[in-house]
Design a protein around this motif. Structure first.
Motif, PDB file in Angstrom:
ATOM      1  N   GLY A  87     -31.146 -14.022  15.083  1.00 30.07           N
ATOM      2  CA  GLY A  87     -30.606 -15.069  14.222  1.00 30.07           C
ATOM      3  C   GLY A  87     -29.091 -15.089  14.233  1.00 30.07           C
ATOM      4  O   GLY A  87     -28.466 -16.159  14.278  1.00 30.07           O
ATOM      5  N   ARG A  88     -28.493 -13.917  14.204  1.00 29.72           N
ATOM      6  CA  ARG A  88     -27.026 -13.831  14.251  1.00 29.72           C
ATOM      7  C   ARG A  88     -26.493 -14.325  15.588  1.00 29.72           C
ATOM      8  O   ARG A  88     -25.446 -14.977  15.651  1.00 29.72           O
ATOM      9  CB  ARG A  88     -26.572 -12.407  13.961  1.00 29.72           C
ATOM     10  N   GLN A  89     -27.200 -14.029  16.659  1.00 28.14           N
ATOM     11  CA  GLN A  89     -26.782 -14.520  17.979  1.00 28.14           C
ATOM     12  C   GLN A  89     -26.872 -16.053  18.038  1.00 28.14           C
ATOM     13  O   GLN A  89     -25.989 -16.699  18.595  1.00 28.14           O
ATOM     14  CB  GLN A  89     -27.631 -13.897  19.084  1.00 28.14           C
ATOM     15  N   ARG A  90     -27.938 -16.630  17.466  1.00 22.04           N
ATOM     16  CA  ARG A  90     -28.070 -18.092  17.435  1.00 22.04           C
ATOM     17  C   ARG A  90     -26.945 -18.724  16.624  1.00 22.04           C
ATOM     18  O   ARG A  90     -26.392 -19.752  17.002  1.00 22.04           O
ATOM     19  CB  ARG A  90     -29.430 -18.501  16.860  1.00 22.04           C
ATOM     20  N   GLU A  91     -26.601 -18.092  15.490  1.00 19.72           N
ATOM     21  CA  GLU A  91     -25.496 -18.601  14.667  1.00 19.72           C
ATOM     22  C   GLU A  91     -24.198 -18.614  15.460  1.00 19.72           C
ATOM     23  O   GLU A  91     -23.450 -19.596  15.428  1.00 19.72           O
ATOM     24  CB  GLU A  91     -25.304 -17.733  13.421  1.00 19.72           C
ATOM     25  N   GLN A  92     -23.917 -17.521  16.168  1.00 13.94           N
ATOM     26  CA  GLN A  92     -22.681 -17.446  16.948  1.00 13.94           C
ATOM     27  C   GLN A  92     -22.679 -18.470  18.074  1.00 13.94           C
ATOM     28  O   GLN A  92     -21.659 -19.099  18.347  1.00 13.94           O
ATOM     29  CB  GLN A  92     -22.470 -16.036  17.494  1.00 13.94           C
ATOM     30  N   ARG A  94     -24.246 -21.329  18.076  1.00 20.48           N
ATOM     31  CA  ARG A  94     -24.064 -22.642  17.453  1.00 20.48           C
ATOM     32  C   ARG A  94     -22.599 -22.873  17.106  1.00 20.48           C
ATOM     33  O   ARG A  94     -22.046 -23.940  17.357  1.00 20.48           O
ATOM     34  CB  ARG A  94     -24.946 -22.757  16.207  1.00 20.48           C
ATOM     35  N   ARG A  95     -21.935 -21.848  16.558  1.00 24.04           N
ATOM     36  CA  ARG A  95     -20.507 -21.974  16.238  1.00 24.04           C
ATOM     37  C   ARG A  95     -19.681 -22.211  17.497  1.00 24.04           C
ATOM     38  O   ARG A  95     -18.816 -23.078  17.531  1.00 24.04           O
ATOM     39  CB  ARG A  95     -20.010 -20.722  15.522  1.00 24.04           C
ATOM     40  N   SER A  96     -19.946 -21.412  18.522  1.00 20.88           N
ATOM     41  CA  SER A  96     -19.192 -21.551  19.770  1.00 20.88           C
ATOM     42  C   SER A  96     -19.378 -22.941  20.367  1.00 20.88           C
ATOM     43  O   SER A  96     -18.405 -23.569  20.796  1.00 20.88           O
ATOM     44  CB  SER A  96     -19.634 -20.499  20.787  1.00 20.88           C
ATOM     45  N   ALA A  97     -20.605 -23.432  20.405  1.00 22.68           N
ATOM     46  CA  ALA A  97     -20.866 -24.762  20.959  1.00 22.68           C
ATOM     47  C   ALA A  97     -20.143 -25.837  20.155  1.00 22.68           C
ATOM     48  O   ALA A  97     -19.558 -26.762  20.728  1.00 22.68           O
ATOM     49  CB  ALA A  97     -22.371 -25.040  20.981  1.00 22.68           C
ATOM     50  N   TYR A  98     -20.161 -25.710  18.846  1.00 18.47           N
ATOM     51  CA  TYR A  98     -19.493 -26.697  17.992  1.00 18.47           C
ATOM     52  C   TYR A  98     -17.997 -26.727  18.265  1.00 18.47           C
ATOM     53  O   TYR A  98     -17.416 -27.783  18.493  1.00 18.47           O
ATOM     54  CB  TYR A  98     -19.755 -26.382  16.514  1.00 18.47           C
ATOM     55  N   TYR A  99     -17.361 -25.570  18.247  1.00 19.62           N
ATOM     56  CA  TYR A  99     -15.908 -25.529  18.406  1.00 19.62           C
ATOM     57  C   TYR A  99     -15.486 -25.781  19.851  1.00 19.62           C
ATOM     58  O   TYR A  99     -14.438 -26.385  20.094  1.00 19.62           O
ATOM     59  CB  TYR A  99     -15.334 -24.223  17.858  1.00 19.62           C
ATOM     60  N   ASP A 100     -16.280 -25.358  20.816  1.00 17.02           N
ATOM     61  CA  ASP A 100     -15.963 -25.648  22.220  1.00 17.02           C
ATOM     62  C   ASP A 100     -15.988 -27.152  22.477  1.00 17.02           C
ATOM     63  O   ASP A 100     -15.172 -27.666  23.247  1.00 17.02           O
ATOM     64  CB  ASP A 100     -16.933 -24.939  23.166  1.00 17.02           C
ATOM     65  N   ALA A 101     -16.911 -27.858  21.843  1.00 17.68           N
ATOM     66  CA  ALA A 101     -17.010 -29.312  22.034  1.00 17.68           C
ATOM     67  C   ALA A 101     -15.801 -30.038  21.451  1.00 17.68           C
ATOM     68  O   ALA A 101     -15.516 -31.169  21.831  1.00 17.68           O
ATOM     69  CB  ALA A 101     -18.291 -29.837  21.399  1.00 17.68           C
TER      70      ALA A 101
END
Length: 122
Positions: A87-92, A94-101
């Motif tokens: 779950g923590r890996q999925r959260e990270q 998701r954050r990375s994808a959001y900010y990278d975009a």
């Protein structure tokens, strides 16, 4: 946020983009959830507040896991250490994808052209 929280209340600070409450299990621990596009969201209506996603208090002794929906607590299943890690890996991710975009796209051709223009004094 008030220094002392009252059980059964979800406190929201729009200014500081955070929510807080006492753990729903009754252990008395403060639970803080950051609010934002990659974190939790709060919606409030006449039925009460809804906090998403679920609250997993994996760092607390109680390890409680629940949803707050329309002002009511809905208990969820306990997670194993493996599920918590995933779950923590999925959260990270998701954050990375959001900010990278949201990063500005760099055109290497544009950078090269600007460098040549600067070098030539144009």
């Amino acid at each position: 946020m008030p220094k002392f929280l009252e059980a059964g209340f979800l406190y929201v600070s729009e200014e500081f983009h955070t929510a807080a409450h006492l753990c729903a299990c009754g252990c008395g621990q403060k639970v803080r959830t950051p609010l934002g596009p990659t974190e939790w969201t709060v919606r409030a209506d006449s039925h009460g507040p809804t906090l998403r996603p679920s609250v997993g208090n994996w760092q607390l002794r109680c390890k409680s896991h629940y949803l707050i929906t329309n002002g009511s607590v809905q208990w969820s299943n306990q997670w194993t250490e493996k599920q918590i890690h995933a779950g923590r890996q999925r959260e990270q991710a998701r954050r990375s994808a959001y900010y990278d975009a949201r990063k500005p796209k760099v055109s290497w051709w544009r950078l090269l052209l600007d460098y040549v223009r600067n070098w030539l004094g144009l």
